[in-house]
Design a protein around this motif. Structure first.
Motif, PDB file in Angstrom:
ATOM      1  N   THR A   2      -2.251  -6.078  -6.082  1.00  0.00           N
ATOM      2  CA  THR A   2      -2.735  -7.225  -6.833  1.00  0.00           C
ATOM      3  C   THR A   2      -3.417  -7.995  -5.821  1.00  0.00           C
ATOM      4  O   THR A   2      -4.442  -8.784  -6.224  1.00  0.00           O
ATOM      5  CB  THR A   2      -1.242  -7.971  -7.446  1.00  0.00           C
ATOM      6  OG1 THR A   2      -0.501  -8.387  -6.272  1.00  0.00           O
ATOM      7  CG2 THR A   2      -0.931  -7.317  -8.547  1.00  0.00           C
ATOM      8  N   GLU A   3      -3.280  -7.716  -4.524  1.00  0.00           N
ATOM      9  CA  GLU A   3      -3.898  -8.541  -3.381  1.00  0.00           C
ATOM     10  C   GLU A   3      -4.225  -7.363  -2.484  1.00  0.00           C
ATOM     11  O   GLU A   3      -3.677  -6.269  -2.380  1.00  0.00           O
ATOM     12  CB  GLU A   3      -2.985  -9.553  -2.828  1.00  0.00           C
ATOM     13  CG  GLU A   3      -2.563 -10.829  -3.885  1.00  0.00           C
ATOM     14  CD  GLU A   3      -1.549 -11.687  -3.290  1.00  0.00           C
ATOM     15  OE1 GLU A   3      -1.647 -11.994  -1.913  1.00  0.00           O
ATOM     16  OE2 GLU A   3      -1.000 -12.201  -3.957  1.00  0.00           O
ATOM     17  N   ALA A   8       1.549  -5.992  -0.950  1.00  0.00           N
ATOM     18  CA  ALA A   8       1.404  -6.790  -2.239  1.00  0.00           C
ATOM     19  C   ALA A   8       1.981  -5.848  -3.405  1.00  0.00           C
ATOM     20  O   ALA A   8       2.059  -4.750  -3.325  1.00  0.00           O
ATOM     21  CB  ALA A   8      -0.158  -6.900  -2.284  1.00  0.00           C
ATOM     22  N   ARG A  37     -11.818  -3.620  -3.582  1.00  0.00           N
ATOM     23  CA  ARG A  37     -11.277  -4.097  -4.817  1.00  0.00           C
ATOM     24  C   ARG A  37     -12.172  -3.222  -5.834  1.00  0.00           C
ATOM     25  O   ARG A  37     -13.237  -2.867  -5.878  1.00  0.00           O
ATOM     26  CB  ARG A  37     -11.897  -5.605  -4.905  1.00  0.00           C
ATOM     27  CG  ARG A  37     -11.701  -6.145  -6.201  1.00  0.00           C
ATOM     28  CD  ARG A  37     -12.390  -7.468  -6.371  1.00  0.00           C
ATOM     29  NE  ARG A  37     -12.014  -8.438  -5.428  1.00  0.00           N
ATOM     30  CZ  ARG A  37     -11.488  -9.601  -5.580  1.00  0.00           C
ATOM     31  NH1 ARG A  37     -11.438 -10.063  -6.917  1.00  0.00           N
ATOM     32  NH2 ARG A  37     -10.968 -10.519  -4.866  1.00  0.00           N
TER      33      ARG A  37
END
Length: 118
Positions: A2-3, A8, A37
């Motif tokens: 998520t990060e 994470a 990402r």
């Protein structure tokens, strides 16, 4: 994830060896680790195994011949045009070139880099 860090929480979506993924942002390297990402919003991946340091991802064009790379570039340009119409990659321009900002170790969004999971 998520990060963009190894500890994470998992984002709940799986990726598998051989998958080709669109990457909208690259962070790092930080201690040899980069974070990517995913352009489709599924979260972040890291490029090296935290356990043994082996490489988990590679640029999809790394194993292509020059002629195949030319075809891939043409296809990526068509993909960028399509993505601009639907918007999963913010600020994508066909002329964007990834550039490293040395102050933040952040790579500007490229025309959605394609990465292959090893």
């Amino acid at each position: 994830r998520t990060e963009p860090h190894e500890k994470a929480p998992r984002a709940g979506k799986s990726v598998f060896p051989g998958d080709e993924l669109l990457v909208s942002e690259v962070l790092g390297p930080q201690n040899g680790q980069q974070f990517l990402r995913l352009a489709d919003g599924r979260g972040w991946l890291y490029t090296r195994s935290p356990q043994d340091g082996r490489i988990l991802l590679e640029p999809a064009s790394a194993a292509l011949t020059p002629a195949e790379q030319d075809v891939r570039r043409e296809l990526e340009q068509m993909l960028v045009t399509s993505l601009r119409a639907v918007g999963p990659c913010p600020s994508v321009e066909a002329s964007d070139i990834a550039s490293v900002n040395s102050e933040t170790s952040r790579t500007a969004p490229a025309p959605c880099d394609i990465t292959r999971l090893l």
